[in-house]
Scaffold this motif. Structure first.
Motif, PDB file in Angstrom:
ATOM      1  N   VAL A  12      34.351 -32.255 -12.048  1.00  0.00           N
ATOM      2  CA  VAL A  12      33.224 -31.331 -11.881  1.00  0.00           C
ATOM      3  C   VAL A  12      32.089 -31.698 -12.851  1.00  0.00           C
ATOM      4  O   VAL A  12      30.915 -31.728 -12.464  1.00  0.00           O
ATOM      5  N   PHE A  13      32.428 -32.005 -14.102  1.00  0.00           N
ATOM      6  CA  PHE A  13      31.399 -32.406 -15.069  1.00  0.00           C
ATOM      7  C   PHE A  13      30.693 -33.680 -14.601  1.00  0.00           C
ATOM      8  O   PHE A  13      29.461 -33.780 -14.682  1.00  0.00           O
ATOM      9  N   ASP A  14      31.464 -34.654 -14.125  1.00  0.00           N
ATOM     10  CA  ASP A  14      30.865 -35.899 -13.646  1.00  0.00           C
ATOM     11  C   ASP A  14      30.027 -35.679 -12.390  1.00  0.00           C
ATOM     12  O   ASP A  14      28.990 -36.316 -12.211  1.00  0.00           O
ATOM     13  N   LEU A  15      30.469 -34.781 -11.536  1.00  0.00           N
ATOM     14  CA  LEU A  15      29.702 -34.460 -10.327  1.00  0.00           C
ATOM     15  C   LEU A  15      28.361 -33.814 -10.690  1.00  0.00           C
ATOM     16  O   LEU A  15      27.320 -34.159 -10.117  1.00  0.00           O
ATOM     17  N   ILE A  16      28.375 -32.917 -11.664  1.00  0.00           N
ATOM     18  CA  ILE A  16      27.127 -32.297 -12.129  1.00  0.00           C
ATOM     19  C   ILE A  16      26.223 -33.355 -12.746  1.00  0.00           C
ATOM     20  O   ILE A  16      25.004 -33.388 -12.478  1.00  0.00           O
ATOM     21  N   ALA A  17      26.795 -34.242 -13.560  1.00  0.00           N
ATOM     22  CA  ALA A  17      26.002 -35.309 -14.183  1.00  0.00           C
ATOM     23  C   ALA A  17      25.389 -36.214 -13.120  1.00  0.00           C
ATOM     24  O   ALA A  17      24.216 -36.589 -13.215  1.00  0.00           O
ATOM     25  N   PHE A  18      26.167 -36.550 -12.097  1.00  0.00           N
ATOM     26  CA  PHE A  18      25.664 -37.391 -11.009  1.00  0.00           C
ATOM     27  C   PHE A  18      24.512 -36.700 -10.281  1.00  0.00           C
ATOM     28  O   PHE A  18      23.474 -37.312 -10.026  1.00  0.00           O
ATOM     29  N   GLY A  19      24.687 -35.425  -9.961  1.00  0.00           N
ATOM     30  CA  GLY A  19      23.638 -34.669  -9.276  1.00  0.00           C
ATOM     31  C   GLY A  19      22.364 -34.583 -10.103  1.00  0.00           C
ATOM     32  O   GLY A  19      21.250 -34.732  -9.569  1.00  0.00           O
ATOM     33  N   ILE A  50      10.079 -32.442 -15.564  1.00  0.00           N
ATOM     34  CA  ILE A  50      11.411 -31.875 -15.399  1.00  0.00           C
ATOM     35  C   ILE A  50      12.519 -32.926 -15.397  1.00  0.00           C
ATOM     36  O   ILE A  50      13.652 -32.652 -15.792  1.00  0.00           O
ATOM     37  N   SER A  51      12.210 -34.149 -14.992  1.00  0.00           N
ATOM     38  CA  SER A  51      13.268 -35.160 -14.919  1.00  0.00           C
ATOM     39  C   SER A  51      13.788 -35.554 -16.299  1.00  0.00           C
ATOM     40  O   SER A  51      14.922 -36.014 -16.411  1.00  0.00           O
ATOM     41  N   THR A  52      12.993 -35.363 -17.339  1.00  0.00           N
ATOM     42  CA  THR A  52      13.489 -35.623 -18.688  1.00  0.00           C
ATOM     43  C   THR A  52      14.648 -34.688 -19.007  1.00  0.00           C
ATOM     44  O   THR A  52      15.690 -35.120 -19.492  1.00  0.00           O
ATOM     45  N   GLY A  53      14.472 -33.410 -18.718  1.00  0.00           N
ATOM     46  CA  GLY A  53      15.543 -32.436 -18.945  1.00  0.00           C
ATOM     47  C   GLY A  53      16.763 -32.707 -18.084  1.00  0.00           C
ATOM     48  O   GLY A  53      17.903 -32.556 -18.531  1.00  0.00           O
ATOM     49  N   MET A  54      16.523 -33.117 -16.848  1.00  0.00           N
ATOM     50  CA  MET A  54      17.657 -33.446 -15.967  1.00  0.00           C
ATOM     51  C   MET A  54      18.410 -34.666 -16.477  1.00  0.00           C
ATOM     52  O   MET A  54      19.639 -34.707 -16.427  1.00  0.00           O
ATOM     53  N   GLY A  55      17.688 -35.660 -16.946  1.00  0.00           N
ATOM     54  CA  GLY A  55      18.332 -36.852 -17.501  1.00  0.00           C
ATOM     55  C   GLY A  55      19.147 -36.527 -18.738  1.00  0.00           C
ATOM     56  O   GLY A  55      20.267 -37.022 -18.903  1.00  0.00           O
ATOM     57  N   VAL A  56      18.616 -35.681 -19.612  1.00  0.00           N
ATOM     58  CA  VAL A  56      19.349 -35.274 -20.805  1.00  0.00           C
ATOM     59  C   VAL A  56      20.574 -34.440 -20.412  1.00  0.00           C
ATOM     60  O   VAL A  56      21.651 -34.594 -20.986  1.00  0.00           O
ATOM     61  N   GLY A  57      20.420 -33.575 -19.410  1.00  0.00           N
ATOM     62  CA  GLY A  57      21.560 -32.788 -18.928  1.00  0.00           C
ATOM     63  C   GLY A  57      22.659 -33.675 -18.375  1.00  0.00           C
ATOM     64  O   GLY A  57      23.849 -33.472 -18.661  1.00  0.00           O
ATOM     65  N   ALA A  58      22.283 -34.687 -17.597  1.00  0.00           N
ATOM     66  CA  ALA A  58      23.267 -35.639 -17.061  1.00  0.00           C
ATOM     67  C   ALA A  58      23.947 -36.383 -18.205  1.00  0.00           C
ATOM     68  O   ALA A  58      25.169 -36.580 -18.194  1.00  0.00           O
ATOM     69  N   PHE A  59      23.164 -36.772 -19.204  1.00  0.00           N
ATOM     70  CA  PHE A  59      23.696 -37.449 -20.387  1.00  0.00           C
ATOM     71  C   PHE A  59      24.757 -36.583 -21.059  1.00  0.00           C
ATOM     72  O   PHE A  59      25.850 -37.065 -21.385  1.00  0.00           O
ATOM     73  N   PHE A  61      26.482 -33.893 -19.833  1.00  0.00           N
ATOM     74  CA  PHE A  61      27.660 -33.626 -19.004  1.00  0.00           C
ATOM     75  C   PHE A  61      28.586 -34.840 -18.954  1.00  0.00           C
ATOM     76  O   PHE A  61      29.811 -34.698 -18.999  1.00  0.00           O
ATOM     77  N   LEU A  62      28.016 -36.042 -18.860  1.00  0.00           N
ATOM     78  CA  LEU A  62      28.837 -37.238 -18.859  1.00  0.00           C
ATOM     79  C   LEU A  62      29.522 -37.425 -20.210  1.00  0.00           C
ATOM     80  O   LEU A  62      30.701 -37.786 -20.277  1.00  0.00           O
ATOM     81  N   LEU A  63      28.803 -37.134 -21.280  1.00  0.00           N
ATOM     82  CA  LEU A  63      29.378 -37.209 -22.623  1.00  0.00           C
ATOM     83  C   LEU A  63      30.542 -36.227 -22.772  1.00  0.00           C
ATOM     84  O   LEU A  63      31.591 -36.573 -23.319  1.00  0.00           O
ATOM     85  N   ALA A  64      30.378 -35.010 -22.262  1.00  0.00           N
ATOM     86  CA  ALA A  64      31.441 -34.001 -22.338  1.00  0.00           C
ATOM     87  C   ALA A  64      32.665 -34.427 -21.535  1.00  0.00           C
ATOM     88  O   ALA A  64      33.805 -34.256 -22.001  1.00  0.00           O
ATOM     89  N   SER A  65      32.465 -34.985 -20.353  1.00  0.00           N
ATOM     90  CA  SER A  65      33.614 -35.405 -19.551  1.00  0.00           C
ATOM     91  C   SER A  65      34.354 -36.564 -20.211  1.00  0.00           C
ATOM     92  O   SER A  65      35.589 -36.597 -20.218  1.00  0.00           O
ATOM     93  N   GLN A  66      33.612 -37.495 -20.797  1.00  0.00           N
ATOM     94  CA  GLN A  66      34.251 -38.612 -21.491  1.00  0.00           C
ATOM     95  C   GLN A  66      35.009 -38.113 -22.718  1.00  0.00           C
ATOM     96  O   GLN A  66      36.117 -38.581 -22.996  1.00  0.00           O
ATOM     97  N   ALA A  67      34.435 -37.164 -23.426  1.00  0.00           N
ATOM     98  CA  ALA A  67      35.112 -36.603 -24.595  1.00  0.00           C
ATOM     99  C   ALA A  67      36.407 -35.896 -24.191  1.00  0.00           C
ATOM    100  O   ALA A  67      37.429 -36.022 -24.880  1.00  0.00           O
ATOM    101  N   LEU A  68      36.379 -35.158 -23.090  1.00  0.00           N
ATOM    102  CA  LEU A  68      37.599 -34.487 -22.614  1.00  0.00           C
ATOM    103  C   LEU A  68      38.706 -35.490 -22.300  1.00  0.00           C
ATOM    104  O   LEU A  68      39.868 -35.295 -22.692  1.00  0.00           O
TER     105      LEU A  68
END
Length: 184
Positions: A12-19, A50-59, A61-68
């Motif tokens: 789910v975290f990776d899916l959110i990051a991808f989106g 807005i894409s700056t915030g989306m890019g940081v959000g993806a960053f 979420f991907l970081l959180a999934s990798q940490a998990l």
């Protein structure tokens, strides 16, 4: 057995990051050259950021999934040893590939976000060359999204093979040495 809750959460975290990465690619800043009201100089006007915030959000979420995944697998360095065999070999290979894809995805997302947030502030006098309105290149966030997808697949398989290798380990039955018995 691999934790199904962890696998679903990471997915789910990776899916959110991808989106978010795909959305950042679609909404990246576009600049246009405008002339002031007195027609003395040209300057750059950027649309939504807005894409700056989306890019940081993806960053993130991907970081959180990798940490998990790394916390759950103890990053391959702590805990009891893995049993030898195919599962351990695949876990090692997928661990390395997972980190490689993760780093590429994070670099793309971070570079795209930083570049998208940068807006040129200078002006040019009328009659000179128009200002360089720098924006993020097309495809930077898309490359990040592609590597998020690859990271998702590889990290899920890594965790599954790691869990198989972890569970199949049978410690030796208590003797301190192999073949050390009492001889008479």
């Amino acid at each position: 057995m691999a934790s199904k809750l962890l696998i679903i959460t990471v997915f789910v975290f990776d899916l959110i990051a991808f989106g978010l990465a795909v959305a950042a690619e679609q909404r990246r800043s576009i600049a246009t050259i405008q002339t002031d009201s007195e027609k003395n100089y040209n300057y750059c006007v950027y649309d939504s950021d807005i894409s700056t915030g989306m890019g940081v959000g993806a960053f993130l979420f991907l970081l959180a999934s990798q940490a998990l995944i790394m916390v759950a697998s103890r990053c391959f360095c702590c805990g009891k040893p893995l049993s030898p065999g195919g599962s351990r070999a695949w876990a090692v290979i997928l661990f390395i590939i997972c980190w490689l894809f993760f780093l590429i995805a994070e670099i793309c997302l971070l570079a795209g976000s930083v570049r998208n947030a940068y807006h040129t502030k200078y002006r040019t006098i009328f009659g000179e060359n128009p200002p360089s309105c720098q924006t993020v290149r097309k495809g930077v966030f898309a490359a990040g999204a592609a590597f998020i997808f690859f990271t998702t697949i590889v990290s899920e398989f890594y965790y599954i093979f790691y869990s198989k290798a972890r569970e199949s380990f049978q410690p030796y039955g208590g003797e301190t040495g192999v073949g050390m018995g009492t001889y008479k």
